[in-house]
Design an enzyme around this catalytic site. Structure first.
Site, PDB file in Angstrom:
ATOM      1  N   TYR A 177       0.832  -1.204   0.000  1.00  0.00           N
ATOM      2  CA  TYR A 177       0.000   0.000   0.000  1.00  0.00           C
ATOM      3  C   TYR A 177       0.871   1.259   0.000  1.00  0.00           C
ATOM      4  CZ  TYR A 177      -3.043   3.734   1.600  1.00  0.00           C
ATOM      5  OH  TYR A 177      -3.713   4.923   1.698  1.00  0.00           O
ATOM      6  N   ASN A 220       1.768  10.469   6.739  1.00  0.00           N
ATOM      7  CA  ASN A 220       0.791   9.569   7.330  1.00  0.00           C
ATOM      8  C   ASN A 220       1.067   9.362   8.816  1.00  0.00           C
ATOM      9  OD1 ASN A 220      -0.288   6.133   6.752  1.00  0.00           O
ATOM     10  ND2 ASN A 220      -1.429   7.899   7.435  1.00  0.00           N
ATOM     11  N   GLN A 230     -18.996  28.255  57.883  1.00  0.00           N
ATOM     12  CA  GLN A 230     -18.148  27.691  56.830  1.00  0.00           C
ATOM     13  C   GLN A 230     -17.940  28.720  55.723  1.00  0.00           C
ATOM     14  OE1 GLN A 230     -19.479  23.111  56.576  1.00  0.00           O
ATOM     15  NE2 GLN A 230     -21.051  24.510  55.909  1.00  0.00           N
ATOM     16  N   ARG A 237     -14.006  26.488  50.018  1.00  0.00           N
ATOM     17  CA  ARG A 237     -14.014  25.286  50.858  1.00  0.00           C
ATOM     18  C   ARG A 237     -13.903  23.996  50.060  1.00  0.00           C
ATOM     19  NH1 ARG A 237     -18.881  23.155  53.271  1.00  0.00           N
ATOM     20  NH2 ARG A 237     -19.831  25.160  52.759  1.00  0.00           N
ATOM     21  N   ASN A 247       1.255   4.077   8.237  1.00  0.00           N
ATOM     22  CA  ASN A 247       0.720   2.859   7.625  1.00  0.00           C
ATOM     23  C   ASN A 247       1.161   2.799   6.159  1.00  0.00           C
ATOM     24  OD1 ASN A 247      -1.154   0.551   7.334  1.00  0.00           O
ATOM     25  ND2 ASN A 247      -2.237   1.966   5.980  1.00  0.00           N
ATOM     26  N   LYS A 300     -13.745  46.470  38.505  1.00  0.00           N
ATOM     27  CA  LYS A 300     -15.076  46.256  37.927  1.00  0.00           C
ATOM     28  C   LYS A 300     -14.974  45.825  36.466  1.00  0.00           C
ATOM     29  CE  LYS A 300     -18.580  48.708  39.247  1.00  0.00           C
ATOM     30  NZ  LYS A 300     -19.507  47.630  39.713  1.00  0.00           N
ATOM     31  N   GLU A 353     -13.206  11.086   2.603  1.00  0.00           N
ATOM     32  CA  GLU A 353     -12.415  10.368   1.597  1.00  0.00           C
ATOM     33  C   GLU A 353     -13.168   9.152   1.073  1.00  0.00           C
ATOM     34  OE1 GLU A 353      -9.869   7.849  -0.204  1.00  0.00           O
ATOM     35  OE2 GLU A 353      -9.464   7.511   1.937  1.00  0.00           O
ATOM     36  N   ASN A 397     -13.904   6.007   3.057  1.00  0.00           N
ATOM     37  CA  ASN A 397     -12.819   5.159   3.555  1.00  0.00           C
ATOM     38  C   ASN A 397     -12.461   5.598   4.974  1.00  0.00           C
ATOM     39  OD1 ASN A 397     -10.529   3.330   3.527  1.00  0.00           O
ATOM     40  ND2 ASN A 397      -9.249   5.140   3.223  1.00  0.00           N
TER      41      ASN A 397
END
Length: 717
Positions: free
Chosen positions: A109, A261, A349, A355, A385, A457, A485, A488
């Protein structure tokens, strides 16, 4: 190294293939992935920074790090790349194999076939096929207007070049070593090919952008590059400046495919992004701790037992870092005294932004750390590939070009970045709001006349804008895949798109952390001013009380003398910035509370109150008149002393572990307390900090805040 027997592709004869013992013991790589997560996140960031600062990156194919990619991506930097000579033989072997197999008539390929959905086509003209590959992939758009830029940033291009060379060095791609040396020469001479910003789906790799690197190497007439001084270069000029004496390359079979690739553009940019994201994560932890300091928070939220019972390592580490910053903090000691006064009238708290900051940041740190490891594996992977396995005499057709680790990691990282930004916005909103900030002035105004000073501000409005855009960017990219593509490439990672969006996100987060950091420094200075003003008010009230309340008309001791202690308690309890712009105003709380003290003493004065000589009520007018005559001048003098650096009470920040960050912003960058009385705008100060942050100058002071941390929480006693 151990060896295992493998059957050659033709069957029959067996050959020995070298495999590491670790691979045999951990065939699925989960063990290695787990081992890489050992130790603290902070130690990992420190190591990343150390690698970023090394003068040379030695490439061998399997040890490239995020820090090294970030270093090479720096445009105009001095870090050089060296290729491991030990890789030459393997690279040559795979290149030779391609030529030999083609000469033998092997059908491979991208060597003898067409590409993608048209791989049914065949040709024996391998060189022409590679030339056509680069031509048709040069499908990007750059544009030529000043208003729009469709060119990939040079930094990302450099990162991509480095990562691609690292992949190709492993000897599975069928490319000559000389081509890798040419790319390295371009890097070392600060010459970057021009790559299109868009046009890749990162499967089959980053085909379109990488084809422009190949285009420069082959001398395509449309190829351009950027030189070390930012000048535009032709391919010929780029080769000359880089000292590449071989001339343009005529690509041999498979070499064009080897160049294009792969996932290097997406993973290269992801590496840059993650370097920044890791630093920003640590900064968020430290800023949360300093936020607790300036907000007079309660450090109990960092107690190790709480976080140990939750089990999540990111949370435990975030809490431990904050605990370390707050341990022994002068602000925390003062806050404890403040909280002990009238405790039943105050919230038990702190709010969630303070916290639960360890619980909020912890998962984001885990996500960023996991993404870092995933991308580090990707940049050391072979991802083209087909793969050339010389040992088994075969080309293996697979799909390592699919950049899913990049797309997923970047989507996750972007979500984490958005969450960090949301926390910063919540903290900043509390910091500038006088309903929530425990006595700091509204908008962090520092002028004596708040009617003509609106402080931060505009910055809060900008922060809302940043946060909104950041939340939008948190949306996933990988859920928008389109079949490409001729169906594919029907699933594809969108790795570079996600990396680009994450790069945008981390840039916005830096805008937010810059604004927050300057705001925190403003708050530190206001706490310093507050202490000096409070002490001035206390001294003045004490002096006036002694002068007016101690004795009566004839010099005898007066019952009102016992008011002084309670008057000073009022000054201790009253928030300075609620009255200090006009301290003797009858509508402001200070004068109201002071009067109430004297009234209460008068009401408890019994029968003696009926006697004009011993009446405490009779003293109220004289006390207030004297205070009005003295206090405004003393407050003005205290402000002046603070302004010229002669304030009697030193800044508490100098006694805290968070001081290095404050010192850097104020002393090294030269930022000042922002007031409406000065011409300098907030944005001008933000720019100083943002520029320093982008140049990596904030890293050292940030790490200095944590240099004494031993990597563990304080033991539970």
């Amino acid at each position: 190294m151990d060896q295992i027997e493998a059957m050659l592709c033709g069957g029959g004869e067996k050959t020995k293939v070298a495999v590491t013992t670790k691979t045999l013991a951990d065939p699925l790589n989960w063990g290695l992935a787990a081992d890489q997560m050992k130790g603290s996140h902070l130690d990992e960031v420190k190591k990343m920074v150390e690698e970023y600062r090394r003068p040379v990156v030695n490439l061998g194919g399997e040890t490239l790090t995020i820090g090294q990619v970030a270093a090479i991506s720096t445009v105009g930097g001095s870090v050089k790349v060296e290729l491991a000579e030990t890789s030459r033989a393997g690279v040559k072997a795979s290149s030779d194999w391609v030529m030999e197999s083609m000469n033998k008539g092997t059908d491979s390929y991208g060597v003898t076939t067409g590409f993608g959905a048209t791989s049914h086509r065949r040709t024996k003209n391998g060189t022409a096929l590679q030339t056509e590959l680069i031509r048709f992939l040069n499908a990007g758009i750059f544009g030529n207007t000043k208003e729009t830029c469709h060119t990939l940033p040079q930094s990302a291009t450099r990162a991509a070049m480095l990562v691609r060379v690292n992949t190709l060095l492993q000897g599975y791609s069928g490319i000559r070593f000389e081509i890798l040396e040419a790319i390295t020469s371009l890097l070392n001479h600060n010459i970057s090919p021009s790559l299109p910003l868009r046009g890749t789906i990162t499967a089959s790799g980053d085909l379109v952008p990488l084809s422009y690197i190949a285009g420069l190497l082959t001398g395509r007439p449309n190829s351009k590059a950027t030189g070390p001084d930012g000048e535009s270069l032709t391919a010929k000029e780029a080769f000359e400046k880089a000292g590449i004496s071989t001339g343009f390359f005529d690509l041999q079979p498979k070499e064009g495919l080897a160049l294009v690739n792969g996932t290097a553009v997406g993973s290269g940019m992801a590496s840059m992004v993650l370097f920044e994201a890791n630093v920003q994560a640590v900064l968020a932890e430290v800023l949360s701790a300093i936020f607790a300091e300036v907000m007079s928070g309660k450090p109990e939220f960092t107690d190790h037992l709480t976080h140990r019972l939750k089990h999540h390592p990111g949370q435990i580490e975030a809490a431990a870092i904050m605990e370390h910053i707050l341990d022994g903090s002068s602000y925390m000691k003062l806050a404890q005294k403040v909280h002990e006064m009238d405790p039943l009238q105050k919230p038990k708290q702190d709010r969630y932004a303070l916290r639960t900051s360890p619980q909020w940041l912890g998962p984001q740190i885990e996500v960023i750390r996991q993404a870092t490891k995933s991308i580090e594996r990707e940049i050391n992977s072979v991802n083209d590939n087909p793969l050339i396995d010389v040992s088994r005499n075969k080309a293996i057709h697979g799909g390592n070009f699919q950049g899913t680790p990049i797309g997923v990691s970047m989507d996750n990282t972007r979500l984490a970045i958005a969450a960090i930004g949301k926390l910063m916005f919540a903290q900043f909103s509390e910091l500038v709001n006088d309903f929530y900030n425990n006595g700091l002035p509204s908008n962090l105004t520092a002028s004596s006349n708040p009617s003509l000073d609106y402080g931060f501000k505009g910055a809060e409005i900008a922060m809302a804008s940043y946060c909104s855009e950041l939340q939008y960017l948190a949306n996933p990219v990988t859920s928008h895949v389109q079949s490409a593509e001729q169906h594919n490439q029907d699933v594809n990672s969108l790795g570079l798109i996600s990396s680009r969006k994450t790069s945008e996100a981390v840039d916005i987060l830096k805008l937010m952390s810059t604004t927050f950091l300057v705001g925190i420094c403003q708050a530190v200075d206001l706490r310093h001013l507050e202490e000096n003003l409070r002490q001035t008010v206390k001294n003045t009230v004490s002096q006036v009380a002694k002068k007016v309340l101690t004795t009566g008309i004839n010099g005898e001791l007066h019952p009102s003398r016992f008011c002084e202690k309670d008057l000073l308690k009022v000054v201790d309890r009253e928030q300075v910035f609620t009255y200090v712009d006009d301290p003797c105003s009858a509508t402001y709380p200070l004068m109201q509370r002071l009067r109430q003290v004297i009234v209460d003493h008068a009401l408890s004065n019994g029968e003696t109150e009926k006697n004009a000589v011993t009446s405490i009520f009779q003293k109220i007018g004289a006390f207030e008149e004297e205070l009005k005559a003295v206090l405004p001048k003393e407050v003005e003098a205290a402000r002046a002393a603070y302004g010229n650096g002669t304030a009697p009470i030193p800044n508490r920040i100098k006694e805290c572990r968070s001081y290095p960050l404050y010192r850097f912003v104020r002393e090294e960058l030269g930022t000042k307390l922002l007031t409406g009385e000065k011409v300098v705008s907030p944005g001008e100060e933000f720019d100083k900090v943002f520029t320093a942050m982008c140049e990596g100058k904030l890293i050292d002071p940030l790490m200095d805040c944590l240099k004494e941390w031993n990597g563990a929480p304080i033991p539970i006693c």
